[in-house]
Design a protein around this motif. Structure first.
Motif, PDB file in Angstrom:
ATOM      1  N   ALA A  88       0.830  -1.211   0.000  1.00  0.00           N
ATOM      2  CA  ALA A  88       0.000   0.000   0.000  1.00  0.00           C
ATOM      3  C   ALA A  88       0.863   1.261   0.000  1.00  0.00           C
ATOM      4  CB  ALA A  88      -0.931   0.000   1.199  1.00  0.00           C
ATOM      5  N   SER A  89       1.968   1.245   0.731  1.00  0.00           N
ATOM      6  CA  SER A  89       2.826   2.431   0.779  1.00  0.00           C
ATOM      7  C   SER A  89       3.499   2.681  -0.570  1.00  0.00           C
ATOM      8  CB  SER A  89       3.879   2.304   1.880  1.00  0.00           C
ATOM      9  OG  SER A  89       4.816   1.304   1.571  1.00  0.00           O
ATOM     10  N   LEU A  90       3.875   1.602  -1.255  1.00  0.00           N
ATOM     11  CA  LEU A  90       4.462   1.769  -2.584  1.00  0.00           C
ATOM     12  C   LEU A  90       3.457   2.364  -3.561  1.00  0.00           C
ATOM     13  CD1 LEU A  90       6.452  -1.586  -2.881  1.00  0.00           C
ATOM     14  CD2 LEU A  90       7.322   0.677  -2.269  1.00  0.00           C
ATOM     15  N   LEU A  91       2.212   1.893  -3.489  1.00  0.00           N
ATOM     16  CA  LEU A  91       1.166   2.425  -4.362  1.00  0.00           C
ATOM     17  C   LEU A  91       0.866   3.888  -4.037  1.00  0.00           C
ATOM     18  CD1 LEU A  91      -0.971   1.864  -6.556  1.00  0.00           C
ATOM     19  CD2 LEU A  91      -2.512   1.216  -4.704  1.00  0.00           C
ATOM     20  N   MET A  92       0.780   4.215  -2.755  1.00  0.00           N
ATOM     21  CA  MET A  92       0.513   5.606  -2.363  1.00  0.00           C
ATOM     22  C   MET A  92       1.629   6.530  -2.833  1.00  0.00           C
ATOM     23  SD  MET A  92      -0.897   5.225   1.474  1.00  0.00           S
ATOM     24  CE  MET A  92      -2.201   4.101   1.868  1.00  0.00           C
ATOM     25  N   HIS A  93       2.872   6.068  -2.727  1.00  0.00           N
ATOM     26  CA  HIS A  93       3.992   6.896  -3.171  1.00  0.00           C
ATOM     27  C   HIS A  93       3.969   7.081  -4.687  1.00  0.00           C
ATOM     28  CE1 HIS A  93       7.771   8.910  -2.766  1.00  0.00           C
ATOM     29  NE2 HIS A  93       8.351   8.099  -3.630  1.00  0.00           N
ATOM     30  N   ARG A  94       3.620   6.040  -5.412  1.00  0.00           N
ATOM     31  CA  ARG A  94       3.507   6.175  -6.876  1.00  0.00           C
ATOM     32  C   ARG A  94       2.393   7.112  -7.286  1.00  0.00           C
ATOM     33  NH1 ARG A  94       5.071   1.122 -10.582  1.00  0.00           N
ATOM     34  NH2 ARG A  94       7.138   1.022  -9.718  1.00  0.00           N
ATOM     35  N   LEU A  95       1.340   7.186  -6.477  1.00  0.00           N
ATOM     36  CA  LEU A  95       0.226   8.082  -6.773  1.00  0.00           C
ATOM     37  C   LEU A  95       0.519   9.523  -6.375  1.00  0.00           C
ATOM     38  CD1 LEU A  95      -2.788   5.831  -5.759  1.00  0.00           C
ATOM     39  CD2 LEU A  95      -2.033   6.444  -8.061  1.00  0.00           C
ATOM     40  N   GLY A  96       1.686   9.771  -5.777  1.00  0.00           N
ATOM     41  CA  GLY A  96       2.094  11.144  -5.508  1.00  0.00           C
ATOM     42  C   GLY A  96       2.095  11.569  -4.058  1.00  0.00           C
ATOM     43  N   LEU A  97       1.761  10.688  -3.142  1.00  0.00           N
ATOM     44  CA  LEU A  97       1.783  11.025  -1.729  1.00  0.00           C
ATOM     45  C   LEU A  97       3.233  11.019  -1.246  1.00  0.00           C
ATOM     46  CD1 LEU A  97      -0.624  11.588   0.095  1.00  0.00           C
ATOM     47  CD2 LEU A  97      -0.464   9.269   0.923  1.00  0.00           C
ATOM     48  N   PRO A  98       3.688  12.111  -0.643  1.00  0.00           N
ATOM     49  CA  PRO A  98       5.110  12.161  -0.240  1.00  0.00           C
ATOM     50  C   PRO A  98       5.362  11.344   1.022  1.00  0.00           C
ATOM     51  CG  PRO A  98       4.010  14.148   0.445  1.00  0.00           C
ATOM     52  CD  PRO A  98       3.005  13.356  -0.342  1.00  0.00           C
ATOM     53  N   ARG A  99       6.606  10.952   1.185  1.00  0.00           N
ATOM     54  CA  ARG A  99       7.033  10.307   2.438  1.00  0.00           C
ATOM     55  C   ARG A  99       7.440  11.399   3.417  1.00  0.00           C
ATOM     56  NH1 ARG A  99       7.520   4.943   1.170  1.00  0.00           N
ATOM     57  NH2 ARG A  99       8.029   4.467  -0.977  1.00  0.00           N
ATOM     58  N   CYS A 100       7.510  11.063   4.677  1.00  0.00           N
ATOM     59  CA  CYS A 100       7.878  12.040   5.698  1.00  0.00           C
ATOM     60  C   CYS A 100       9.259  12.626   5.450  1.00  0.00           C
ATOM     61  CB  CYS A 100       7.862  11.380   7.074  1.00  0.00           C
ATOM     62  SG  CYS A 100       6.501  11.891   8.094  1.00  0.00           S
ATOM     63  N   THR A 101      10.175  11.802   4.983  1.00  0.00           N
ATOM     64  CA  THR A 101      11.544  12.264   4.757  1.00  0.00           C
ATOM     65  C   THR A 101      11.634  13.243   3.590  1.00  0.00           C
ATOM     66  OG1 THR A 101      11.960  10.320   3.399  1.00  0.00           O
ATOM     67  CG2 THR A 101      12.566  10.196   5.723  1.00  0.00           C
ATOM     68  N   GLU A 102      10.668  13.221   2.689  1.00  0.00           N
ATOM     69  CA  GLU A 102      10.693  14.107   1.530  1.00  0.00           C
ATOM     70  C   GLU A 102      10.203  15.513   1.862  1.00  0.00           C
ATOM     71  OE1 GLU A 102       8.319  12.148  -1.343  1.00  0.00           O
ATOM     72  OE2 GLU A 102       9.779  10.577  -1.713  1.00  0.00           O
ATOM     73  N   LEU A 103       9.562  15.695   3.005  1.00  0.00           N
ATOM     74  CA  LEU A 103       9.030  17.003   3.354  1.00  0.00           C
ATOM     75  C   LEU A 103      10.077  17.911   3.975  1.00  0.00           C
ATOM     76  CD1 LEU A 103       5.543  16.093   4.843  1.00  0.00           C
ATOM     77  CD2 LEU A 103       6.089  16.977   2.588  1.00  0.00           C
ATOM     78  N   ARG A 104      11.153  17.363   4.421  1.00  0.00           N
ATOM     79  CA  ARG A 104      12.173  18.183   5.100  1.00  0.00           C
ATOM     80  C   ARG A 104      13.100  18.819   4.121  1.00  0.00           C
ATOM     81  NH1 ARG A 104      12.743  13.618   9.474  1.00  0.00           N
ATOM     82  NH2 ARG A 104      10.942  14.179  10.645  1.00  0.00           N
TER      83      ARG A 104
END
Length: 104
Positions: A88-104
């Motif tokens: 699910a996390s891989l699919l969410m990331h492919r759909l454009g949802l950022p990871r926590c580490t990408e927000l910094r």
């Protein structure tokens, strides 16, 4: 007598509805530790909780075989906690949802 005293001071409303519209902003989100944006790290447990509730409702109403969905969600949560990803996390990331580490 105590209830009427609380009601006259407006405190009874605060006890029943502690975060009602008149108090918005009283407890703002801590933006130093919690991002206001949705991330994969926040969406995975939300989706897992929703899927567990749905599977329990289906198991109660239709068939106990729906508990296999609950077990599948639990295995994916354990995988996400252990290695930091699940399907699910891989699919969410492919759909454009950022990871926590990408927000910094």
């Amino acid at each position: 007598m105590v209830v009427t005293d609380l009601a006259s001071k407006g405190l009874a409303r605060d006890l029943v509805f502690p975060l009602s519209t008149h108090q918005k902003g009283l407890y703002p989100m801590n933006t130093r530790t919690t991002s206001a944006r949705w991330t994969v790290d926040r969406a995975v447990p939300l989706l897992a909780g929703f899927m567990i509730l749905v599977s329990l409702a289906l198991a109660t109403g239709l068939s106990t075989w729906w508990l296999l969905l609950t077990a599948f969600v639990a295995v994916n949560l354990l995988l996400f906690a252990a290695v930091g990803w699940c399907p699910a996390s891989l699919l969410m990331h492919r759909l454009g949802l950022p990871r926590c580490t990408e927000l910094r």
